[in-house]
Design a protein around this motif. Sequence first.
Motif, mmCIF file in Angstrom:
data_model
loop_
_atom_site.group_PDB
_atom_site.id
_atom_site.type_symbol
_atom_site.label_atom_id
_atom_site.label_comp_id
_atom_site.label_asym_id
_atom_site.label_seq_id
_atom_site.Cartn_x
_atom_site.Cartn_y
_atom_site.Cartn_z
ATOM 1 N N SER A 15 -83.623 36.388 -16.385
ATOM 2 C CA SER A 15 -84.340 37.647 -16.374
ATOM 3 C C SER A 15 -84.094 38.337 -15.043
ATOM 4 O O SER A 15 -83.600 37.727 -14.098
ATOM 5 N N GLY A 16 -84.435 39.604 -14.971
ATOM 6 C CA GLY A 16 -84.353 40.337 -13.722
ATOM 7 C C GLY A 16 -83.204 41.315 -13.618
ATOM 8 O O GLY A 16 -83.108 42.044 -12.623
ATOM 9 N N GLY A 17 -82.333 41.342 -14.608
ATOM 10 C CA GLY A 17 -81.237 42.284 -14.575
ATOM 11 C C GLY A 17 -81.717 43.700 -14.807
ATOM 12 O O GLY A 17 -82.871 43.942 -15.170
ATOM 13 N N GLY A 18 -80.825 44.644 -14.588
ATOM 14 C CA GLY A 18 -81.168 46.039 -14.781
ATOM 15 C C GLY A 18 -80.167 46.958 -14.134
ATOM 16 O O GLY A 18 -79.059 46.554 -13.778
ATOM 17 N N LEU A 19 -80.564 48.202 -13.990
ATOM 18 C CA LEU A 19 -79.730 49.240 -13.395
ATOM 19 C C LEU A 19 -80.215 49.516 -11.984
ATOM 20 O O LEU A 19 -81.411 49.717 -11.751
ATOM 21 N N VAL A 20 -79.287 49.532 -11.049
ATOM 22 C CA VAL A 20 -79.625 49.770 -9.652
ATOM 23 C C VAL A 20 -78.511 50.579 -8.996
ATOM 24 O O VAL A 20 -77.344 50.476 -9.393
ATOM 25 N N GLN A 21 -78.869 51.380 -8.025
ATOM 26 C CA GLN A 21 -77.877 52.146 -7.287
ATOM 27 C C GLN A 21 -77.159 51.269 -6.269
ATOM 28 O O GLN A 21 -77.697 50.263 -5.801
ATOM 29 N N ALA A 22 -75.943 51.655 -5.949
ATOM 30 C CA ALA A 22 -75.196 50.938 -4.920
ATOM 31 C C ALA A 22 -76.008 50.862 -3.637
ATOM 32 O O ALA A 22 -76.639 51.831 -3.223
ATOM 33 N N LEU A 27 -75.820 45.750 -3.188
ATOM 34 C CA LEU A 27 -75.047 45.712 -4.422
ATOM 35 C C LEU A 27 -73.978 46.793 -4.457
ATOM 36 O O LEU A 27 -74.179 47.903 -3.954
ATOM 37 N N LYS A 28 -72.863 46.441 -5.060
ATOM 38 C CA LYS A 28 -71.722 47.329 -5.199
ATOM 39 C C LYS A 28 -71.410 47.536 -6.679
ATOM 40 O O LYS A 28 -71.734 46.685 -7.498
ATOM 41 N N PRO A 29 -70.763 48.647 -7.024
ATOM 42 C CA PRO A 29 -70.399 48.851 -8.430
ATOM 43 C C PRO A 29 -69.584 47.697 -9.013
ATOM 44 O O PRO A 29 -69.732 47.386 -10.201
ATOM 45 N N GLU A 30 -68.754 47.058 -8.214
ATOM 46 C CA GLU A 30 -67.956 45.945 -8.704
ATOM 47 C C GLU A 30 -68.776 44.695 -9.006
ATOM 48 O O GLU A 30 -68.248 43.722 -9.547
ATOM 49 N N TRP A 45 -75.745 26.898 -20.647
ATOM 50 C CA TRP A 45 -75.657 28.297 -20.252
ATOM 51 C C TRP A 45 -76.833 29.083 -20.788
ATOM 52 O O TRP A 45 -77.297 28.848 -21.904
ATOM 53 N N GLY A 46 -77.296 30.023 -19.986
ATOM 54 C CA GLY A 46 -78.283 30.970 -20.461
ATOM 55 C C GLY A 46 -77.628 32.051 -21.299
ATOM 56 O O GLY A 46 -76.407 32.077 -21.478
ATOM 57 N N GLN A 47 -78.444 32.961 -21.814
ATOM 58 C CA GLN A 47 -77.934 34.012 -22.688
ATOM 59 C C GLN A 47 -77.330 35.177 -21.920
ATOM 60 O O GLN A 47 -76.629 36.008 -22.502
ATOM 61 N N GLY A 48 -77.588 35.238 -20.640
ATOM 62 C CA GLY A 48 -77.049 36.286 -19.798
ATOM 63 C C GLY A 48 -78.012 37.442 -19.612
ATOM 64 O O GLY A 48 -78.838 37.736 -20.474
ATOM 65 N N THR A 49 -77.893 38.095 -18.469
ATOM 66 C CA THR A 49 -78.676 39.293 -18.189
ATOM 67 C C THR A 49 -77.756 40.330 -17.550
ATOM 68 O O THR A 49 -76.956 40.014 -16.675
ATOM 69 N N GLN A 50 -77.853 41.563 -18.026
ATOM 70 C CA GLN A 50 -76.946 42.618 -17.595
ATOM 71 C C GLN A 50 -77.373 43.183 -16.252
ATOM 72 O O GLN A 50 -78.537 43.533 -16.049
ATOM 73 N N VAL A 51 -76.417 43.281 -15.346
ATOM 74 C CA VAL A 51 -76.611 43.951 -14.067
ATOM 75 C C VAL A 51 -75.623 45.106 -13.993
ATOM 76 O O VAL A 51 -74.416 44.906 -14.124
ATOM 77 N N THR A 52 -76.137 46.304 -13.809
ATOM 78 C CA THR A 52 -75.301 47.486 -13.705
ATOM 79 C C THR A 52 -75.599 48.188 -12.393
ATOM 80 O O THR A 52 -76.748 48.541 -12.116
ATOM 81 N N VAL A 53 -74.560 48.381 -11.599
ATOM 82 C CA VAL A 53 -74.694 49.021 -10.299
ATOM 83 C C VAL A 53 -73.976 50.357 -10.352
ATOM 84 O O VAL A 53 -72.763 50.413 -10.567
ATOM 85 N N SER A 54 -74.705 51.420 -10.155
ATOM 86 C CA SER A 54 -74.137 52.755 -10.200
ATOM 87 C C SER A 54 -73.714 53.194 -8.808
ATOM 88 O O SER A 54 -74.267 52.754 -7.794
ATOM 89 N N SER A 55 -72.724 54.067 -8.767
ATOM 90 C CA SER A 55 -72.239 54.589 -7.490
ATOM 91 C C SER A 55 -72.965 55.863 -7.097
ATOM 92 O O SER A 55 -72.936 56.270 -5.956
#
Length: 118
Positions: A7-14, A85-88, A108-118
């Motif tokens: 848990s804890g993934g999400g969208l965050v700015q660079a 965090l970086k976009p990469e 393995w867990g199911q995974g959580t998406q991390v998206t870093v915007s520029s």
Amino acid sequence: QAQLVESGGGLVQAGGSLRLSCAASGSIFGRYNMGWYRQAPGKQRELVARFISGGSTNYADSVKGRFSISRDNAKNTVYLQMNSLKPEDTAVYYCNAAHRVVAGNNYWGQGTQVTVSS
């Protein structure tokens, strides 16, 4: 039987931060090396950070100085603190438990998406 839930993934700015959590069922922290991996679309799954024998840590060069792995044995939970965090860094992040003795015994867990915007 091991079950890993991230848990804890999400969208965050660079430049921002996120903290991922992985809750493990059972009392396995003494028998498994816990770690974090990530996989971007079309890319191989790669190591991000992990505990190794003796309690030492191993980080990918790309995240050294920015990410930190930790754990709370009382809660059977491992964390990944991600700073600067970086976009990469954008990827699906997976929690992993590798048995210290039994080769090939991995969970393995199911995974959580991390998206870093520029």
